[in-house]
Design an enzyme around this catalytic site. Structure first.
Site, PDB file in Angstrom:
ATOM      1  N   ASP A   1       0.829  -1.208   0.000  1.00  0.00           N
ATOM      2  CA  ASP A   1       0.000   0.000   0.000  1.00  0.00           C
ATOM      3  C   ASP A   1       0.866   1.261   0.000  1.00  0.00           C
ATOM      4  O   ASP A   1       2.048   1.224   0.334  1.00  0.00           O
ATOM      5  CB  ASP A   1      -0.950   0.007   1.202  1.00  0.00           C
TER       6      ASP A   1
ATOM      7  N   GLU B   1      -0.662  -1.839   5.258  1.00  0.00           N
ATOM      8  CA  GLU B   1       0.217  -1.752   6.432  1.00  0.00           C
ATOM      9  C   GLU B   1       0.102  -0.390   7.102  1.00  0.00           C
ATOM     10  O   GLU B   1       0.271  -0.271   8.309  1.00  0.00           O
ATOM     11  CB  GLU B   1       1.672  -2.010   6.021  1.00  0.00           C
TER      12      GLU B   1
END
Length: 404
Positions: free
Chosen positions: A83, A141
């Site tokens: 991400d 995350e």
């Protein structure tokens, strides 16, 4: 030719592709829990390869790729996150983010690129090693509750014996690999505090219950939690990072809101900070006759590198120091937090740091900065080090020895 040499040769031959993948991902970043196209890219990469793939694992776009070796052996997990962050990129690179206000400012594009190529190379050599490797391509995350916790809770990793991960850091010299023994990254809690008073005219404060003054007092009072009540031998941080109190020149507001974070390297500081925060809130309620709503969320745990696995890795990396990387170190713990901690709460393993300082700079921009850059030579070091580690552990670890 030894298996490690075969793997390294494949990685070297694919280094250019590794960099191309990283640049593609960098140009097309996606925020946490919104990484649909990135997940599709990863799934397409493994589409025609001889592996088992599971998608939408956990609370988002998590992907698990299972590689089975030629025979029975340990089960080892390797993780990379994918991400990006809500940051407008300012780095002067030809592959700048195409998505306005979104940037890979933490290196997750690099993590994904090296794990894809490492995974492909391990698949090509799967008839030469025993055991099972599970590649964890993890979503989200950066944003709590993160992806790791839900992946662990899915049960997909109940059979893992060990788990390993790497984070690139441009603040560490290129060619350096760092292993922090024990607690490596802080645990994290975040909080929102709303203070509700009674508004009124700025010229008549005695007729109000001033939430702004109460908030200012709270900020001052909260600083004493660390300076006067926390064990000075413990690494703890408490920061108020936002204070929202809009208004005019002659208006005392009804309410204000504050936001902040707490970090701690020792797990027993988690409850201490929360209880201390509640006392600080109670004190301003009593003193200023206001009402408070404290939303305090326990977030990522302390990232703890397991002692036995640290010893194994130190032996492996010290033997390779000066070959494909320059220097092995034991740096100080980092005050940042990582949801890799959830894997290490359940599964023995280690989270490493790999230096990625760009060439020709004295001081590099850190992770989460709009001018963040990664030295792309670090990708091959990441792939080789994680590859060497997993092959060594598959060969030398007894099945079930890690996950007791």
């Amino acid at each position: 030719m030894q298996l490690k040499e075969k793997l390294f040769k494949k990685l070297e031959e694919k280094e250019e592709r590794m960099v191309e993948i990283r640049r593609h991902l960098h140009e097309n970043p996606e925020l946490s829990f919104e990484e649909a196209e990135t997940a599709k890219y990863i799934l397409d990469f493994y589409k025609d390869q001889d592996v088992k793939v599971k998608s939408e694992v956990g609370n988002g776009h998590g992907i698990i790729v299972e590689i089975e070796g030629k025979g029975d052996g340990p089960v080892i997990g390797l993780r990379a996150d994918f991400d990006a962050l809500p940051i407008q990129e300012q780095a002067d690179v030809p592959f700048k983010s195409k998505n306005d206000g979104v940037m890979h400012a933490c290196g997750h594009d690099a993590h994904t690129a090296y794990l894809l190529i490492l995974g492909e190379s391990l698949i090509e050599l799967k008839d030469e090693w025993n055991g099972t490797i599970k590649l964890i391509h993890q979503h989200a995350e950066e944003v709590p509750p993160g992806g790791a916790k839900s992946i662990v809770e899915s049960g997909e990793f109940d059979d893992l014996d060990e788990v390993y991960g790497i984070h690139v850091l441009p603040t560490i010299d290129q060619g350096e690999i760092g292993l922090v023994k024990g607690n490596a990254l802080t645990g994290r809690s975040n909080f929102d505090l709303k203070i509700k008073g009674q508004g009124g005219h700025g010229a008549m404060p005695h007729t109000t219950k001033d939430a702004l003054v109460a908030g200012a007092y709270f900020i001052t009072n909260a600083q004493t939690i660390i300076s006067r009540f926390s064990n000075p031998m413990h690494s703890t941080v408490l920061s108020v990072t936002a204070f929202d109190a809009p208004g005019g020149y002659n208006v005392i507001q009804d309410s204000v809101t504050l936001r902040g974070t707490a970090r701690y390297l020792e797990t027993d500081s988690k409850e201490f900070l929360y209880e201390s925060m509640k006392k600080a809130v109670q004190s301003i309620e009593d003193m200023f006759d206001v009402e408070c709503e404290l939303d305090y969320v326990y977030d990522y745990p302390v990232t703890h590198n397991h002692e036995e696995q640290c010893e194994f890795l130190e032996e492996i990396l010290m033997a390779s120091e000066g070959t494909y990387f320059d220097k092995y170190t034991n740096p100080e713990p980092q005050s940042a937090s990582e949801d890799f901690a959830y894997y290490l709460e359940k599964i023995p393993g280690v989270f490493l740091f790999v230096g990625a300082k760009p060439e020709g700079v004295e001081t590099a921009y850190p992770n989460h900065h709009p001018k963040f850059e990664v030295n792309e030579d670090s990708l091959l070091i990441c792939a080789k080090s994680l590859g060497e580690i997993v092959l060594s552990r598959l060969e030398n670890m007894d099945k079930g020895a890690g996950n007791e």
